[in-house]
Design an enzyme around this catalytic site. Structure first.
Site, PDB file in Angstrom:
ATOM      1  N   ARG A 125      33.705  37.394  36.331  1.00 26.51           N
ATOM      2  CA  ARG A 125      34.766  36.807  37.270  1.00 26.51           C
ATOM      3  C   ARG A 125      34.306  35.666  37.890  1.00 26.51           C
ATOM      4  O   ARG A 125      33.260  34.799  37.170  1.00 26.51           O
ATOM      5  CB  ARG A 125      33.675  38.081  38.404  1.00 26.51           C
ATOM      6  CG  ARG A 125      34.151  39.565  37.686  1.00 26.51           C
ATOM      7  CD  ARG A 125      33.005  40.267  39.446  1.00 26.51           C
ATOM      8  NE  ARG A 125      33.162  42.127  39.133  1.00 26.51           N
ATOM      9  CZ  ARG A 125      33.072  42.644  39.660  1.00 26.51           C
ATOM     10  NH1 ARG A 125      32.747  41.918  41.119  1.00 26.51           N
ATOM     11  NH2 ARG A 125      34.052  43.995  39.930  1.00 26.51           N
ATOM     12  N   CYS A 126      35.258  35.551  38.431  1.00 25.46           N
ATOM     13  CA  CYS A 126      35.179  34.145  39.284  1.00 25.46           C
ATOM     14  C   CYS A 126      34.064  34.145  40.152  1.00 25.46           C
ATOM     15  O   CYS A 126      33.231  32.601  39.624  1.00 25.46           O
ATOM     16  CB  CYS A 126      36.444  33.898  40.502  1.00 25.46           C
ATOM     17  SG  CYS A 126      37.990  33.806  40.386  1.00 25.46           S
TER      18      CYS A 126
END
Ligand code: UN1
Length: 542
Positions: A306-307
């Site tokens: 995930r960012c």
């Protein structure tokens, strides 16, 4: 009226080991299914089972991207003139169709990018939430009436669409993120050319088809498949050609800076959601079990892809040993495998072979930084697998969870994102040191602190430079109606989601309506009212 469409896909002969079909995929340009102009295709493969090919998709050419842009330009005037509540109604239909097809889309997402079924479910839900939120924004999209400084004159503000938007998203959130971008874009009256992520073309096709099924007119959203260096680059080049009015990009900081430069020199607006090295601080007053759960999920949920995944785990020295004992016990117990076959795995494969390759480079970087590798042995193979790996290691691209300790601020791995299941751990002397470390990376996307000291939480939230902060929560978990985005190397300050994203897809148009029948000059013809001269001794009353 709901248009009922066939998927339009043809099955192609292929023996996938799981018995699932392969399809011939298409671009969608002006509502029509098209192949690439030179007929070249690429494959989408299941990263948990590489022999499972989901299909062949057009490797779009510059001409294909230009056809999509032409369609978006042709559709713009009609779509911009469609009443915003009607646009909202179509968006509402999209949300309801996503609900109807949710289970199938969840399974498809897991097959194409390897997320667990639970996480794919969360993501399709985020796309649904976005549609339901913006359905009613179509009934708002408010402007203002503003008082004029002159009599018999009215002032107004209107939100106007920007024009044709180029949408480029990453494959780690292949449903929620393009919806974060395109739903507000079309709600504001823009049209889009969507370059799907190279590793999620089938899911992107399904989503674009569902958008049309919801009643979206042809040409409003045009889908082109391909690679970042191909179709993605052609879309960015089109900014220089004057064919694009907005670029919205989620991906690496390096590519984001290049897009920002192209847009900057053309004065074209861009939304950039880029990398992160998200810090999570654990202080002595924290509930340690809760902090372990949040850090573990932040680092290894979604295989760290995930960012908002946890980058630097910053632990106060007073509780370091106790925290690490609990944390490492959890890391060692991690269940990994193909979630469509094995229930209760924490994470599945890397998003694709390309992500696996880049992750291995990140691991080498961490090792050569001088950090202590406490856990993790690279790629999982038949003779190199952790205890709780489920399935056949050689089937897909699975990685061990990795923990690097004794990380310090002078190391490269403190500053650089490692996109995958790896966490870098830093010891802090006190709160000020922890806050300093949390701010010391070049990024500023998400951040978190575990503490039960309210003043510490306050000081963290006011002292941290980040777009998002969790207090006694992980670094992940954005909701569809809160602003999402970062500062520093994580973006250019634009936001996705909620009412804030509307700024990114519309401009303010100020209109004045002169009703007096004569030319009245602002500032110059305004009556000046002078204060009355008077000697008043207010001190008498005090
Ligand atoms: C992303 O990683 O690009 O907060 C999006 C989260 C998700 C969205 C992440 N709801 O982690």
């Amino acid at each position: 009226m709901v248009h009922v469409l066939e998927t339009g896909l043809e099955f192609i002969a292929r023996e996938n080991p799981n018995g699932k079909p392969s399809v011939r995929g298409y671009n969608i340009i002006n509502g029509q299914l098209t192949s690439s102009s030179d007929g070249v295709t690429f494959e989408s493969k299941n990263p948990a089972l590489l022999a499972d090919c989901l299909g062949e998709f057009p490797l779009s050419t510059r001409d294909d991207v230009h056809s999509a842009l032409d369609a978006a330009h042709a559709a713009f005037t009609g779509w911009a003139a469609t009443p915003a509540p009607t646009r909202g109604q179509i968006i509402g239909n999209m949300g309801r169709l996503l609900m109807e097809y949710k289970d199938d889309l969840v399974a498809l997402e897991t097959r194409e990018i390897g997320k667990t079924l639970k996480e794919s479910g969360g993501e399709i839900q985020e796309a649904i939430d976005t549609c339901l939120f913006f359905q009613s924004e179509g009934r708002r999209l408010y402007g203002q009436t503003v008082n004029s400084e002159l009599p018999d004159k009215e002032l107004f503000t209107y939100r106007r669409p920007l024009g044709v938007c180029g949408i480029i998203n990453a494959c780690n959130f292949p449903s929620a993120v393009p919806f974060w971008k395109m739903i507000p874009a079309i709600m504001c009256g823009n049209t889009c050319v969507w370059k799907s992520p190279q590793d999620a073309p089938l899911l992107s096709f399904a989503l674009a088809r569902i958008m049309h099924q919801a009643g979206l007119p042809n040409g409003v959203i045009n889908l082109v498949h391909g690679k970042g260096s191909g179709a993605g680059q052609y879309l960015v080049d089109a900014v220089d050609e004057g064919l694009v009015n907005k670029i919205s990009f989620t991906g690496s900081t390096e590519v984001g800076k290049m897009i920002g430069e192209v847009c900057g020199r053309n004065l074209v607006s861009c939304s950039l959601e880029l990398g992160g090295k998200n810090p999570l601080v654990v202080m002595p007053s924290a509930n340690l079990d809760n902090a372990v759960a949040g850090a573990y999920w932040g680092a290894f949920g979604t295989a760290g892809q995930r960012c908002t995944s946890l980058g630097n785990l910053i632990v106060h020295e007073a509780i370091y040993d106790e925290f690490m004992e609990k944390f490492m016990a959890k890391v060692k117990s991690t269940h990994i495998g193909d979630s469509s076959v094995h229930k209760d795995v924490l994470y599945g494969p890397m998003l694709s072979e390309k992500y696996a390759k880049d992750f291995m480079i990140g691991l080498d970087m961490a090792k050569s930084s001088g950090a202590t590798q406490l856990w993790g042995r690279g790629e999982i193979t038949t003779d190199n697998q952790p205890e709780n790996f489920m399935g056949n290691a050689g089937d897909g691209v699975f990685m061990w969870p990795h923990v690097f300790a004794d990380v310090t601020e002078d190391m490269k791995c403190f500053h650089e994102e490692i996109f995958g299941p790896a966490v870098t751990i830093v010891k802090a002397k006190d709160f000020d040191h922890a806050l300093h470390l949390a701010n010391a990376s070049p990024y500023g996307l998400s951040s978190a602190i575990y503490t039960n000291d309210r003043l510490e939480a306050y000081r963290y939230k006011t002292g941290i430079k980040a777009g998002m902060t969790g207090i006694n929560n992980s670094t992940t978990g954005a909701e569809a109606h809160l602003p999402f985005g970062g500062v520093k190397g994580s973006g250019n300050g634009t936001r996705e989601s909620g009412i804030w994203v509307i700024e990114a897809y519309s401009y303010w148009h100020a209109v004045n309506d002169e009703l007096s029948g004569k030319l009245q000059l602002a500032q110059m013809d305004v009556d000046e009212i002078e204060a009355v001269e008077a000697e008043v001794d207010w001190a008498q009353l005090a």
